[in-house]
Design an enzyme around this catalytic site. Sequence first.
Site, short mmCIF file in Angstrom:
data_model
loop_
_atom_site.label_atom_id
_atom_site.label_comp_id
_atom_site.label_asym_id
_atom_site.label_seq_id
_atom_site.Cartn_x
_atom_site.Cartn_y
_atom_site.Cartn_z
N PHE A 122 0.86 -1.19 0.00
CA PHE A 122 0.00 0.00 0.00
C PHE A 122 0.89 1.23 0.00
O PHE A 122 1.74 1.38 0.87
CB PHE A 122 -0.94 0.03 1.21
CG PHE A 122 -1.88 1.20 1.16
CD1 PHE A 122 -3.02 1.16 0.36
CD2 PHE A 122 -1.63 2.36 1.88
CE1 PHE A 122 -3.87 2.25 0.27
CE2 PHE A 122 -2.48 3.46 1.80
CZ PHE A 122 -3.60 3.41 1.00
N ASP A 207 9.24 2.58 1.73
CA ASP A 207 8.06 3.33 2.19
C ASP A 207 7.90 3.06 3.69
O ASP A 207 7.42 2.01 4.10
CB ASP A 207 6.84 2.86 1.39
CG ASP A 207 5.55 3.55 1.85
OD1 ASP A 207 5.53 4.15 2.95
OD2 ASP A 207 4.54 3.46 1.11
N LYS A 236 2.55 9.41 8.52
CA LYS A 236 1.77 8.99 9.69
C LYS A 236 2.30 9.44 11.06
O LYS A 236 1.85 10.45 11.58
CB LYS A 236 1.58 7.47 9.65
CG LYS A 236 0.70 7.04 8.46
CD LYS A 236 0.09 5.69 8.64
CE LYS A 236 -1.06 5.46 7.68
NZ LYS A 236 -0.71 4.75 6.46
C1 LIG Z 1 -0.94 5.08 5.02
C2 LIG Z 1 0.14 4.72 4.08
C3 LIG Z 1 0.39 5.50 2.93
C4 LIG Z 1 -0.48 6.66 2.53
O1 LIG Z 1 -0.39 7.72 3.42
P1 LIG Z 1 -1.47 8.91 3.33
O2 LIG Z 1 -1.00 9.89 4.35
O3 LIG Z 1 -2.81 8.31 3.63
O4 LIG Z 1 -1.41 9.44 1.95
C5 LIG Z 1 1.46 5.14 2.14
N1 LIG Z 1 2.25 4.10 2.44
C6 LIG Z 1 2.04 3.34 3.53
C7 LIG Z 1 2.94 2.20 3.82
C8 LIG Z 1 0.97 3.62 4.39
O5 LIG Z 1 0.74 2.84 5.45
#
Ligand SMILES: *Cc1c(COP(=O)(O)O)cnc(C)c1O
Length: 383
Positions: A122, A207, A236
């Site tokens: 994701f 990420d 986050k």
């Molecule tokens: C939540 C998440 C995103 C997206 O972040 P947003 O602030 O919602 O755009 C991207 N990568 C990972 C691994 C995430 O958990």
Amino acid sequence: MTTLFQNYARRSVHLVKGRGTVVTDDKGKEYLDFISGIAVVSLGHAHPALVEAVKQQSEKLWHVSNLFESPEQELLAAKLIKDTPFSHAFFCNSGAEANEAAIKLARKHTQKNVIITFEQSFHGRTFGAMSATGQAKVREGFGPLLETFRIIPYNDEQQLEAAIDGDVAAIMLEVIQGEGGVNQIDPDFAQKITDICKSKGILLIVDEVQTGIGRTGTRYAYEQTNLEPDIITLAKGLGGGFPIGAMLGSSELLPSFGPGTHGTTFGGNPLAVAVAQTVVDIVFKKKFLQEVEDKSTYLIEKVQALLPQDQFSIRGAGLLLGIECEEEILPFIQQAEQAGLLLVQAGPNVIRLLPPLTVTYEEIDQAVDILSAVLLPEKTAIT
Ligand SMILES: *Cc1c(COP(=O)(O)O)cnc(C)c1O
């Protein structure tokens, strides 16, 4: 009647305030928050140091354009890159935006087109980040997505080798796939990625939007692996509840992101930066990170002691944990909510545990008791 687009399956609880791990709804009912705004509120709700940071900065300056110098951003960048392979930071407002920056930088720097990503990953909901995401439920219905992403199975060395050719700019991955089921990278696979990236001159983007800023017990999750990223992305937990994202990169990338190549109006806004500095000062202390690790061990052992391991297996790192169940877990999550414990799923049969990093041992005890009462009602009825 609602005036909102129905793009979220919202729960009916209306939360109005929080303190530490405890949140309260509009009827005065209290819950243990083991979601933390999905790994965002890492220092718990209304942490005094963060409240103070917002207060102080809000009386000085809310916003200036990135047209002007920002010693505050410089300082936050310095805190984030200290003792890492990274030399520079770019600030934005969210995880998806951080990933967009990384995708653009990798493409521009290498002048190659393909970015390898993984099934069950994701990376966010913008068009680029969605195209990078290896989950049908995120991608469906939007027509043809960007062909730049070559999505292959996670932890599969053969498929990885087969996917490499002369047009690969970067490999982009999560150390633990948070949304995709709390799936951890295999150490051999991590080593393979490092070897391939080094020998072929391919960039590695990790990420760390969910795993970063202490969530897994180290500052960044890649520190627990053999991965040697050129770029990491954060969001986050970075702002402890205030929206901010970041991309950190190594010095060789600097020439590819010169004036005019990329930008955002709000990125690195003084309010967000003031809060993030405070978060990082607290979380990046050895003792704090060690406590995350200790609480993790305690939580895992407690779950394993109360729940039969053949039915409920727990995995993950730090306070990003998942309990895989044999059945669909949505009913359990609803029952836990009624019993005063907020949980979120990761895929149809994994319960994710994402308490604030400041959660107490007593709160862990309470949460696991609720969890076992919900998952094993017979056992609780007998004892
Ligand atoms: C939540 C998440 C995103 C997206 O972040 P947003 O602030 O919602 O755009 C991207 N990568 C990972 C691994 C995430 O958990």
